[in-house]
Every structure is written in C-alpha cells, then in structure tokens.
Write a protein that holds these residues in place. Structure first.
Motif, PDB file in Angstrom:
ATOM      1  N   LEU A 157       0.826  -1.206   0.000  1.00  0.00           N
ATOM      2  CA  LEU A 157       0.000   0.000   0.000  1.00  0.00           C
ATOM      3  C   LEU A 157       0.862   1.259   0.000  1.00  0.00           C
ATOM      4  N   GLU A 158       1.986   1.212   0.702  1.00  0.00           N
ATOM      5  CA  GLU A 158       2.894   2.350   0.716  1.00  0.00           C
ATOM      6  C   GLU A 158       3.483   2.583  -0.680  1.00  0.00           C
ATOM      7  N   LYS A 159       3.855   1.519  -1.365  1.00  0.00           N
ATOM      8  CA  LYS A 159       4.370   1.648  -2.731  1.00  0.00           C
ATOM      9  C   LYS A 159       3.315   2.224  -3.665  1.00  0.00           C
ATOM     10  N   LYS A 160       2.085   1.738  -3.527  1.00  0.00           N
ATOM     11  CA  LYS A 160       1.005   2.226  -4.386  1.00  0.00           C
ATOM     12  C   LYS A 160       0.703   3.689  -4.085  1.00  0.00           C
ATOM     13  N   ALA A 352      -5.191   4.871  -0.554  1.00  0.00           N
ATOM     14  CA  ALA A 352      -3.887   4.877   0.117  1.00  0.00           C
ATOM     15  C   ALA A 352      -3.120   6.158  -0.196  1.00  0.00           C
ATOM     16  N   GLY A 353      -3.130   6.564  -1.470  1.00  0.00           N
ATOM     17  CA  GLY A 353      -2.419   7.784  -1.854  1.00  0.00           C
ATOM     18  C   GLY A 353      -3.033   9.028  -1.255  1.00  0.00           C
ATOM     19  N   ALA A 367      -9.279   1.253   3.035  1.00  0.00           N
ATOM     20  CA  ALA A 367      -8.774   0.504   1.884  1.00  0.00           C
ATOM     21  C   ALA A 367      -8.538  -0.960   2.249  1.00  0.00           C
ATOM     22  N   ILE A 368      -7.945  -1.191   3.414  1.00  0.00           N
ATOM     23  CA  ILE A 368      -7.693  -2.565   3.864  1.00  0.00           C
ATOM     24  C   ILE A 368      -9.010  -3.294   4.105  1.00  0.00           C
ATOM     25  N   ALA A 369      -9.980  -2.589   4.712  1.00  0.00           N
ATOM     26  CA  ALA A 369     -11.293  -3.199   4.951  1.00  0.00           C
ATOM     27  C   ALA A 369     -11.950  -3.611   3.636  1.00  0.00           C
ATOM     28  N   ALA A 396      -6.867  -8.877   0.685  1.00  0.00           N
ATOM     29  CA  ALA A 396      -5.826  -8.311   1.558  1.00  0.00           C
ATOM     30  C   ALA A 396      -4.691  -9.315   1.709  1.00  0.00           C
ATOM     31  N   ASP A 397      -5.065 -10.585   1.891  1.00  0.00           N
ATOM     32  CA  ASP A 397      -4.054 -11.638   2.007  1.00  0.00           C
ATOM     33  C   ASP A 397      -3.306 -11.829   0.690  1.00  0.00           C
TER      34      ASP A 397
END
Length: 425
Positions: A157-160, A352-353, A367-369, A396-397
C-alpha cells in the motif's frame, strides 16, 4: 557471498562476541543500545547508545561490507551522516573520516561472528528454490506468517501510495485527473495498460466533461485518440459516424490519434476483454460520472462502489466485440472479476495515496477493509503460496502474499522477513 543485510542482522541482534570490543584505533567499545533500524534515507541504525573509550555517545550507526564504502558512497560529504558515532564493517580496508576530517570510529566484526551462524546463513541463501524457506515453512508459527502478510500488505500500500503521488504531481495536483488516468491504466488490464495510459494523457478529462450528455461524442473522442478510427471497416456505418464526429471534435480541442492500431492487443484474449470493449465501457463510465474520484473515495459501502461500475455501453457494443464484426451473442457487461480487479488496482491505491496526502490513516484502514471483502486473486505466484498452506482468504491476504514474494523472496531479503528471521535465529 556476504551481504550487507546479514551485517544488519548481526548488529541488530548482536550476533557476535561483544566482549572486549575494540575499534580500529584500539579504543574499547561497549554497546549500550543498538538503536532502531532505519528503512529510509540516512544511516542504518538511529538513536544508538555507544560507549567508546570513556565517552558515551548517542547517535547513528552505519554498516558496510568494507570501510572504504563510506567514501565510495560519499557519506563524508553528506550532513545526513554527520551524526554517525560508529562505523560497523566486515572488513577494514581503509581508514575513513567524517566530513570534519576526524577519524570515523570503526568496529570490524569479521572475526567476531560465530562460524556456525555464517554457515547457516550461507546454506540458507544458496538454496535453489524460489522461496528459500519453503522446506521449513511449516515449522514457522502461524502468527509469524500472519504478521508477515500484514507487513507485506502495508509495504504494498505504501508503494502504491507513492505511485499515486507521482501521478498527482504530473496531473497538476488534480485528484479527479489522477482517478481518470489510473482508471484508464487498469481498464487496460496489464496487456493494454500502456496504450490506455497514453490515451488518457492525451484526452483531457475536461473535454469529456463538456460532452457528458452525449455518449456518442465521448466514444468518438476515445476511439479517435485511440487510433481506432483511422481505417474504417467495410460497411460499418457506426464507425464511419464516429470518425466524422471525431474530425469535428479533434479540430475543436486539438486532439489527434496517439496510439497505432497495431499496439492494441487482441491475441489470446477472451472477446469480453478485447480493448475495443474495454474502451467502450471506459467511455460509458467516465461520461456518466463527473466526480469519479470523490465517488470512489467517499462511498459508504461496497455495494455503492459496485453500482458505480454497473456500466451500460452504447447499443452498438451490445452485439460487437470490435468494429466491423457483429455477433449474435450478447456482449457481456462488466463482470464481477473485472470489477474486483478495478477495486484492488484503482480504488484501493487512490485511498492509500489520498490518505497519505491528507495524513488520514483512516482512509488506509478503509482501503484494507475493502480488500478484506474481496475474493483473493488467482495467479501462479499465489498457487505457490497455497501449496505452502499460507492462509489466503481475501484480497488483503493475496495482495500481501504478492508483495511478500516480490520484495522479500525474489530479492532474497530473508533477514527482513519475519519467517526468515525466525528460521535464521
């Protein structure tokens, strides 16, 4: 071959004989606090507490294979390394200095590390399998694997988010334009992503908005800039009309074809995934919704966002997969798997961004949810993880598992992996 990551491991967990340590200048060294590992720019470990001779220092520790790497990396000229209090190296091949000319205190650990640890590490890294630990994977506690999945997902998510911010800068900080371009890329579904991106970059969203009441005109601009109106198929009256309309609109907005027809890939694709069908669906979506970004970020539930992609194309595309060739089979609408792909690769990265930009962690949680409500993806990499019985229950997995493979297994960063650390300790 010795890797710097191994030295980070050795230092972080003090995997060496720490009794009677001496610097290269024969000064006694006592490690009071190793510091915390820095994953960003600057020294490798921050806020370390080291006693050198009779003076206690608080600062950073930098780690290299050779002492000369300090000058090779020009740290002596970088203020970010001005707070380094100890240089930990495998070999001391040269005396190095700080930016002020003073000698850098250096600790050589080559003869201090247990040979059994060295051999275990060498054996582990020499395994020919894609996942080095696969023979021992079942030995690792379940909680460790779940923790690594979470770690890899957050990294992904950080990369995205970083990628989204790059697009944001190119779009003059216009979030609606960001959503528009990202959506275009993902409508290309990897094979046709690049021409889709070029299309969006050369067909301004403002032109689309001025013709929101006419799907025909939007299609004319989309297919015209996509280069699919240059050659008219025999007896295709609809394509001819689109070309005539594009001639008018291209003069009005200074538009031109930016993709060659041969660049669009049709080979070995199901007709429902043909780029012509995807372009028609994309035209319908962007024409129907003026505020795509806001709709994708501030939806209340998954059903709301799914309804956004309940796309109705123009009637022509109800029985055509490409220009000039009608079909008796009704062209399928945007399917469930395609929708989930868009949610994973467009909506989640946007959240995420934007969450990073606004410093709103709740958007990342949202986003994770969303990922936790989506079915896991299917590909050969996830098949490998499934064979190892890694629990992959949702997107997510699967997103975490994909990043785990890409950023840790394929690059052999086992000492940054929770599973690798467990096995090598």
């Amino acid at each position: 071959m010795m890797q710097e990551a191994f030295l980070h491991h050795v230092w972080q967990f003090q995997k060496f004989n720490s009794l009677s340590l001496l610097s290269t200048q024969a000064e006694p060294i006592q490690v009071l606090k190793v510091g915390y590992h820095n994953a960003h720019a600057g020294a490798d470990f921050l806020e370390a507490h080291i006693q050198i001779d009779d003076v206690e220092w608080i600062g950073s520790v930098e780690i290299h294979l050779k002492s000369s790497d300090w000058e090779q990396h020009t740290h002596q000229h970088d203020q970010a390394y001005g707070n380094v209090i100890l240089h930990v190296v495998w070999e001391n091949d040269r005396e190095v200095h700080r930016h002020d000319g003073t000698i850098m205190p250096t600790l050589v650990v080559k003869d201090l590390v247990d040979t059994h640890l060295l051999q275990s590490y060498a054996d582990f890294m020499a395994k020919p399998t894609q996942i080095l630990c696969q023979g021992q994977f079942e030995e690792v506690p379940y909680i460790r694997k779940l923790g690594m999945l979470d770690k890899a997902l957050l990294l992904r998510l950080e990369k995205k988010a970083h990628y989204i911010m790059e697009i944001f800068a190119k779009c003059n900080q216009d979030w609606e334009e960001v959503a528009y371009r990202l959506l275009a890329k993902n409508f290309g579904f990897v094979v046709n992503a690049e021409p889709f991106v070029r299309l969006a970059e050369n067909l301004p969203l403002k032109c689309i908005h001025k013709h929101r009441d006419s799907l025909f005109q939007i299609e004319a601009m989309v297919f015209g800039v996509a280069g699919l109106l240059e050659v008219i198929e025999e007896n295709d009256e609809y394509q001819q009309k689109l070309k005539q309309e594009f001639k008018f609109l291209s003069a009005k907005y200074q538009l031109k074809p930016v993709v060659e027809k041969h660049e669009w890939k049709f080979l070995r694709m199901r007709p429902a995934n043909f780029p012509t069908v995807r372009l028609a669906q994309w035209a319908a979506l962007i024409g129907r919704n003026a505020n795509l970004f806001s709709l994708m970020i501030y939806f209340n539930d998954t059903q709301t966002i799914e309804s956004l992609f309940n796309i109705s194309t123009s009637s022509y595309w109800g029985n055509h997969y490409r220009f000039g060739k009608s079909t008796e089979t009704k062209v399928k609408s945007f399917g469930k798997s395609s929708l989930e792909n868009i949610l994973i690769n467009t909506v989640v990265p946007l959240m995420a961004g934007y969450g990073r930009y606004k410093n709103e962690p709740m958007l990342v949680d949202k986003a994770i949810a969303m990922l936790e409500e989506i079915h896991p993806e299917k590909n050969h990499i996830l098949d490998i993880w499934q064979e190892l019985r890694l629990p992959i229950k949702n997107a997510a997995d699967s997103q975490g598992a994909l990043e785990w493979m890409k950023s840790f297994c394929q690059t052999k960063r086992c000492l940054s992996c929770e599973v690798g650390l467990f096995l090598l300790r």
